[in-house]
Design an enzyme around this catalytic site. Structure first.
Site, PDB file in Angstrom:
ATOM      1  N   CYS A 540       0.840  -1.200   0.000  1.00 54.79           N
ATOM      2  CA  CYS A 540       0.000   0.000   0.000  1.00 54.79           C
ATOM      3  C   CYS A 540       0.880   1.258   0.000  1.00 54.79           C
ATOM      4  O   CYS A 540       1.500   1.585  -0.992  1.00 54.79           O
ATOM      5  CB  CYS A 540      -0.968  -0.041   1.178  1.00 54.79           C
ATOM      6  N   HIS A 721      -3.534  -5.315   0.050  1.00 53.65           N
ATOM      7  CA  HIS A 721      -3.062  -5.845   1.331  1.00 53.65           C
ATOM      8  C   HIS A 721      -3.147  -7.367   1.309  1.00 53.65           C
ATOM      9  O   HIS A 721      -4.144  -7.952   1.745  1.00 53.65           O
ATOM     10  CB  HIS A 721      -3.894  -5.289   2.481  1.00 53.65           C
ATOM     11  N   GLU A 723      -1.783  -9.493   3.169  1.00 56.32           N
ATOM     12  CA  GLU A 723      -1.734 -10.122   4.489  1.00 56.32           C
ATOM     13  C   GLU A 723      -3.114 -10.505   5.010  1.00 56.32           C
ATOM     14  O   GLU A 723      -3.250 -11.423   5.838  1.00 56.32           O
ATOM     15  CB  GLU A 723      -1.043  -9.196   5.497  1.00 56.32           C
TER      16      GLU A 723
END
Length: 777
Positions: A540, A721, A723
């Site tokens: 990001c 993102h 994750e």
């Protein structure tokens, strides 16, 4: 027993118009539900369903063990149906004799009432309710049940989107764009499910829902009150959301685990100060003299006090998580905080079925018996969870203490007592985690490094990837401000310590964030990774800063910056001396004339020789020459829920991409986003000519999603993102690539077709001190 004579059946009654006898048979576990259905049915006289129900008769006195109640069909059949505690029960007539149904129709696995498991906490906040709830869900899912989860937060915020990470930890983003509490990330990772924003209930959502209904006139002029309108709304929300499918098979869940942040007698203090919390708790009880709980959570407590009767006891279970502190002065494990917490919970109308005691060390049996005696539960209803090296061990600890057997009996679950293959995989994973010897160090350069929960998903994604390559993760948190020159002048010790950590790391990660603080330090870390060829991943904001750093140091745009960080900049499009370029520039006020040689990168937005008025272009922001577009989703007037959120598709535009290979050579990927600014696609060719490739974009080709640097071991940036989608047994490809590059195995991994090589795991045996067994996997 098998030697018992056949059970006598009650005589058939002629209630049907054709006079045919009706026979019944059923397994005994459906008797309570059948009694409720038969007692409440109001059937038209002479109907087939009425004739069928007329054959219902209670067991003869003294022969209950031999009597068989009427059968209950779990498939739609002609007759009368009634919803009893979430289970659809049909009384159906079968012709001739016993009329037994096929075995598959009697199986309770096919359809049974929704089971609700409420997890509450006490003594201190942050005690681990989320991990306990996730572990319970994992155990039940391993038994073949479909599990969903709901998190209740009593704050008035609509969602967690506007929180500082230091308030409640990271903001977790769901597929539908919901910005929720980080515990929903635990649920998704443990259960491997995809939740929705309505799985996170807040006081703000409930009150907004009720107020909207009142404005719409749904309450017919009644006085809207906390009881019953707010409490009813909570119960309705829970029951509706519990039915929403969260698995890939899109089937309705069977178990709903509810974590409620409504702890009675809660001290909000960091868990590392447990000893202090114990004494504060005792003082708190004396001073307040019976005043209990956070006032904002009381409506939820009352809602579930009512809900336990609506759902019925066999469908509702309350688990209370408490703390057993052990003061260093005495070394004795104290049970008084748990006793008072359970007493307070009972005073609110909720009685715990299981008490999960958290402690630093394993708890002694005498302590367990004491809690059992003073909290009015059986010893097997007291579960101990001590601090462990990995959260993967928690489901194993729960299973070893017989929690599967307890749930089977308490909730009438059609499951086996033994754990399944899924739980065995968790056990193997936990064992492997504790035996790892090789270490891989990653430097996380961010601005919220004082609290690890601020980057909870990032840490988990790195941990999943490290475990996949049989390495132990050494994550070093570096405050980005300590890498800046200003820190060297103010505190040279911190400055050199931060740079020492950065230099010795095997890989560098710059996660997402907002605001100007620490951005210069992040740019310094990115520059170090690029020039020293250290494996780097930017997520990001990390990707955007990687573009800024490249513009400053490789394209020689020295003053490249973002108006996100400097909104009052007077001349955002003056990166260098334009006299050195082939074109010329004339400036007058806020208007600037770009001649062809300099206007070419902006050809799609600026006609040749035209003027650009930046003050009259609110949709255009600049990072020097790296322009950033304010997205259409962003509403400048509001902050909450106005970013580009949720799962979006990213298309690879080239086959020669490291990240594409890591994703399994897919043409596109779908990942979750949370950002406001993006790199202008009209400038990408300036970077690609120098080796910074934009290898991924959105479906329209307007939004740059992935960057890769040529001639570098691993220099990758992603706008999304990844994750948030990482799982313990399915690590995120960008993070896996970072760990592979940091350990020097990325090229070999790619050459093998993205398959891990066989590795050697040492299995320690208690009786084999001087020998070891090698297992190749």
């Amino acid at each position: 027993s098998s030697s018992s004579p056949p059970a006598p059946r009650p005589p058939a009654r002629s209630g049907h118009r054709d006079g045919e006898a009706t026979g019944w048979a059923c397994s005994a576990e459906f008797l309570p539900a059948l009694r409720g259905a038969a007692a409440g049915l109001r059937l038209p006289r002479g109907s087939p369903a009425a004739a069928a129900s007329s054959s219902f008769s209670p067991p003869p006195r003294g022969s209950a063990s031999l009597w068989q109640p009427p059968a209950v069909s779990l498939r739609p059949l002609p007759g009368a149906s009634r919803r009893v505690a979430g289970c659809s029960i049909s009384l159906s007539r079968q012709k001739g004799g016993a009329g037994r149904f096929p075995a598959q129709d009697q199986c309770a696995c096919a359809d049974f009432p929704m089971k609700y498991i409420l997890v509450t906490g006490g003594v201190i906040s942050g005690i681990g309710k989320g991990i306990i709830a996730s572990s319970i869900g994992t155990i039940l899912k391993s038994c073949g049940l479909r599990v969903t989860a709901i998190k209740i937060d009593p704050y008035i915020n609509i969602d967690a989107g506007t929180f500082s990470p230091y308030e409640h930890g990271e903001v977790f983003v769901l597929n539908d764009g919901g910005e929720v509490d980080l515990d929903l990330g635990n649920y998704e990772r443990f259960l491997d499910i995809n939740l929705y924003k309505d799985n996170n209930i807040t006081t703000g959502k409930i009150y907004q829902h009720v107020i909207n209904k009142e404005r719409h006139g749904d309450y017919l002029g009644k006085t809207v009150q906390v009881v019953p309108h707010i409490t009813d709304a909570v119960q309705e929300w829970v029951m509706n959301q519990a039915k929403v499918p969260v698995d890939d098979d899109r089937k309705e869940p069977q178990i709903c685990v509810i974590e409620a942040s409504m702890e009675p007698f809660t001290i909000h203090i960091h868990s590392e100060h447990k000893e202090l919390a114990c004494y504060l708790f005792a003082t708190y009880c004396k001073k307040l003299g019976g005043t209990i709980g956070d006032i904002e959570g009381m409506p939820f407590v009352e809602a579930f006090r009512q809900f336990q009767f609506k759902a019925r006891r066999e469908n509702f279970c309350n688990i209370h998580v408490s703390l057993v502190p052990q003061p260093n002065a005495t070394g004795e494990q104290k049970t008084k905080p748990t006793q008072n917490s359970v007493r307070a919970l009972r005073g609110l109308g909720l009685s715990p079925d299981l008490i999960v005691c958290r402690s630093a060390k394993p708890i002694e049996m005498a302590v367990k018996e004491k809690i059992s005696m003073f909290c009015h539960v059986e010893p097997e209803q007291v579960i101990f969870i001590h601090d462990v090296s990995s959260t993967y061990r928690v489901p194993i600890l729960l299973e070893e203490q017989g929690i599967i057997k307890y749930f089977k009996q308490r909730l009438n679950l059609p499951i086996d007592d033994q754990p399944s293959d899924l739980l065995m995989k968790w056990k193997k994973m936990a064992d492997r985690y504790e035996r790892l010897l090789k270490v891989c160090s990653i430097a996380l350069v961010g601005k919220y490094t004082k609290l690890s929960d601020c980057y909870a998903s990032v840490f988990k994604a790195l941990e999943h990837s490290a475990l996949a390559i049989n390495h132990k993760l050494d994550l070093m948190y570096i405050d980005s401000t300590e890498l800046e020159r200003s820190t060297e002048a103010e505190n040279s010790v911190k400055y050199h310590q931060a740079w020492h950590k950065l230099c010795k790391a095997d890989g560098i990660l710059v996660p997402g964030g907002f605001g100007i603080r620490g951005t210069e330090g992040k740019l310094q870390a990115i520059s170090w990774a690029r020039t020293k060829k250290k494996p780097f991943l930017g997520v990001c904001l990390g990707m955007q800063l990687a573009v800024v750093e490249f513009a400053r140091n490789c394209l020689n745009w020295k003053d490249a910056n973002s108006t996100e960080f400097d909104p009052d900049t007077k001349n955002p499009v003056k990166p260098f001396d334009l006299n050195c370029a082939t074109g010329q520039k004339e400036s007058s006020g806020s208007q600037e004339l770009l001649l062809p040689s300099l206007a070419e990168p902006l050809a799609a937005m600026v006609d040749e020789g035209s003027t650009v008025n930046k003050t009259e272009s609110p949709d255009l922001e600049c990072i020097g020459w790296v322009r950033v577009i304010d997205m259409p989703e962003h509403n400048p007037g509001d902050m909450g829920g106005t970013m580009r959120l949720g799962r979006r598709r990213t298309v690879f535009k080239t086959e020669n991409s490291v990240l594409r290979k890591l994703y399994g050579d897919e043409m596109f990927v779908e990942e979750r986003h949370r950002h406001r600014y993006e790199v202008n696609p009209e400038l990408t060719h300036c970077f690609e000519e120098k080796g910074l490739k934009f290898v991924g974009h959105d479906t329209e080709g307007n939004r740059m999603e992935i960057i890769e640097l040529e001639n570098h071991p691993y220099f990758v940036g992603v706008q999304f993102h990844p994750e948030f989608s990482s799982r313990p047994m399915k690590p995120s490809p960008p993070y896996l690539g970072l760990l592979l590059a940091a350990t020097g195995t990325l090229n070999a991994y790619l050459q093998r077709g993205c398959k891990l090589s066989p590795s050697v795991i040492w299995i320690a045996k208690p009786l084999m001190y001087n020998k070891a067994m090698l297992l190749v996997v």
